[in-house]
Design an enzyme around this catalytic site. Sequence first.
Site, mmCIF file in Angstrom:
data_model
loop_
_atom_site.group_PDB
_atom_site.id
_atom_site.type_symbol
_atom_site.label_atom_id
_atom_site.label_comp_id
_atom_site.label_asym_id
_atom_site.label_seq_id
_atom_site.Cartn_x
_atom_site.Cartn_y
_atom_site.Cartn_z
ATOM 1 N N CYS A 104 0.835 -1.196 0.000
ATOM 2 C CA CYS A 104 0.000 0.000 0.000
ATOM 3 C C CYS A 104 0.878 1.257 0.000
ATOM 4 O O CYS A 104 1.759 1.379 0.852
ATOM 5 C CB CYS A 104 -0.837 -0.063 1.265
ATOM 6 N N ASN A 215 -2.316 -9.868 -9.175
ATOM 7 C CA ASN A 215 -3.305 -8.805 -8.961
ATOM 8 C C ASN A 215 -2.934 -7.595 -9.807
ATOM 9 O O ASN A 215 -1.762 -7.325 -10.034
ATOM 10 C CB ASN A 215 -3.340 -8.428 -7.465
ATOM 11 N N GLY A 216 -3.979 -6.891 -10.240
ATOM 12 C CA GLY A 216 -3.770 -5.639 -10.962
ATOM 13 C C GLY A 216 -4.372 -5.680 -12.355
ATOM 14 O O GLY A 216 -3.932 -6.468 -13.195
HETATM 15 C C1 LIG Z 1 -10.406 2.042 -2.703
HETATM 16 C C2 LIG Z 1 -9.202 1.129 -2.646
HETATM 17 C C3 LIG Z 1 -8.644 0.822 -1.421
HETATM 18 C C4 LIG Z 1 -7.541 -0.051 -1.341
HETATM 19 N N1 LIG Z 1 -7.086 -0.433 -0.112
HETATM 20 C C5 LIG Z 1 -6.132 -1.411 -0.030
HETATM 21 C C6 LIG Z 1 -5.776 -1.994 1.217
HETATM 22 O O1 LIG Z 1 -6.338 -1.685 2.268
HETATM 23 N N2 LIG Z 1 -4.793 -2.937 1.209
HETATM 24 C C7 LIG Z 1 -4.160 -3.347 0.059
HETATM 25 O O2 LIG Z 1 -3.283 -4.216 0.091
HETATM 26 N N3 LIG Z 1 -4.487 -2.810 -1.130
HETATM 27 C C8 LIG Z 1 -5.466 -1.884 -1.203
HETATM 28 N N4 LIG Z 1 -5.873 -1.423 -2.429
HETATM 29 C C9 LIG Z 1 -5.240 -1.993 -3.646
HETATM 30 C C10 LIG Z 1 -6.037 -3.213 -4.134
HETATM 31 O O3 LIG Z 1 -6.029 -4.252 -3.181
HETATM 32 C C11 LIG Z 1 -5.454 -3.743 -5.456
HETATM 33 O O4 LIG Z 1 -4.114 -4.140 -5.222
HETATM 34 C C12 LIG Z 1 -5.451 -2.672 -6.551
HETATM 35 O O5 LIG Z 1 -6.707 -2.017 -6.625
HETATM 36 C C13 LIG Z 1 -5.128 -3.303 -7.910
HETATM 37 O O6 LIG Z 1 -6.100 -4.280 -8.263
HETATM 38 P P1 LIG Z 1 -7.271 -3.963 -9.332
HETATM 39 O O7 LIG Z 1 -6.596 -3.404 -10.562
HETATM 40 O O8 LIG Z 1 -7.939 -5.290 -9.569
HETATM 41 O O9 LIG Z 1 -8.168 -2.947 -8.701
HETATM 42 C C14 LIG Z 1 -6.960 -0.561 -2.523
HETATM 43 C C15 LIG Z 1 -7.526 -0.224 -3.760
HETATM 44 C C16 LIG Z 1 -8.646 0.593 -3.825
HETATM 45 C C17 LIG Z 1 -9.264 0.902 -5.179
#
Ligand SMILES: Cc1cc2nc3c(=O)[nH]c(=O)nc-3n(C[C@H](O)[C@H](O)[C@H](O)COP(=O)(O)O)c2cc1C
Length: 337
Positions: A104, A215-216
């Site tokens: 994060c 992820n991503g």
């Molecule tokens: C609103 C929001 C809050 C997030 N909070 C966290 C979190 O608390 N811990 C974490 O490891 N990643 C957090 N992330 C990152 C997501 O877990 C993920 O790694 C990131 O959105 C990429 O995945 P995606 O492209 O499928 O969205 C957050 C993402 C978003 C959009």
Amino acid sequence: MPQKSTNKTPIRKAALLSVAPMMDWTDRHCRYFHRQLSKNSLLYTEMVTAPAIINGDRERLLGFDATEHPVAVQLGGSNPAQLQQATAISCDFGYDEVNLNCGCPSDRVQSGYFGAVLMAKPDLVAECVSEMKAAANVEITVKCRIGVDDQDPQTVLPNFLAKVSAAGVTRFTIHARKAWLQGLSPKENRDIPPLDYDIVHQMKAEFPHLHISINGGVTTLEQASGLIEQGLDGVMIGRAAYHQPADILCDADELIFSDEKGQGVDAAIQTMLPYIENHLLKGGRLNQITRHMLGAFAGKPGARRWRRHLSEFAHKDGAGPETVLEALAKMREIETA
Ligand SMILES: Cc1cc2nc3c(=O)[nH]c(=O)nc-3n(C[C@H](O)[C@H](O)[C@H](O)COP(=O)(O)O)c2cc1C
């Protein structure tokens, strides 16, 4: 109140498809709704910091409904003793997995010296997870990036995985982009710099004994199945699962887990009604639940009417299950119009 496991999908199977930890989004109500859409997928809490668990209102931070299993808690922190204590408390609550956040990029997290900055501290992470393991009766896992700032992922990531796995972690979720700790907001950091899936495949080839989820940027279930077919052990989906929960989760049981097809979004909404009733009886408000359901019909006819009705009425005094039924009726008006 701690929630012990009920009949549930084994954690490593569930990890084939997971909904990412997302602060302010994947709270217990969101997870309960997602569970109605897929009974096998692994759900994650928002990140909770170890000091908050030790000093704060544990029931508010960690409480969940037994229906949510299989469910993992994500911890933030870098103090091994605190993480050990927070792990023990989380295990008492009945979580199925404890995950350490090493990905994060937000300022608040940086100032506390945890999250993605830990990519540069693999020895400290190894110490943390080893203390966590000593307190846990469930698997300890790590969610990380491919590197931070000007680090070279080709050097940093294998070194990180080697050191942390030597401390006993055998399951990782890799967010396939670097974290930028300066100059980008956490929001920008979810799309910039570009994704690098190749390095995640490469890590699976170099560390075949590790369970590696990617992820991503995954936005469809077909994309997720493709990544699994290419040899990865799991796919974690964040924003798409939140904004289009039906598209990602409704067919997941059948397509990813080779199980019976899920009940579908309409039936899921019906199963939310008693849950909503119960929440209101305890003094909660409707919009605390329905804010996570706004995307239920994303891309379908009438979706806008559904969303608009809930946005307009769910926060009002007296709003309850009938408000949800009205929103469904509004949506269908459009469908038949
Ligand atoms: C609103 C929001 C809050 C997030 N909070 C966290 C979190 O608390 N811990 C974490 O490891 N990643 C957090 N992330 C990152 C997501 O877990 C993920 O790694 C990131 O959105 C990429 O995945 P995606 O492209 O499928 O969205 C957050 C993402 C978003 C959009």
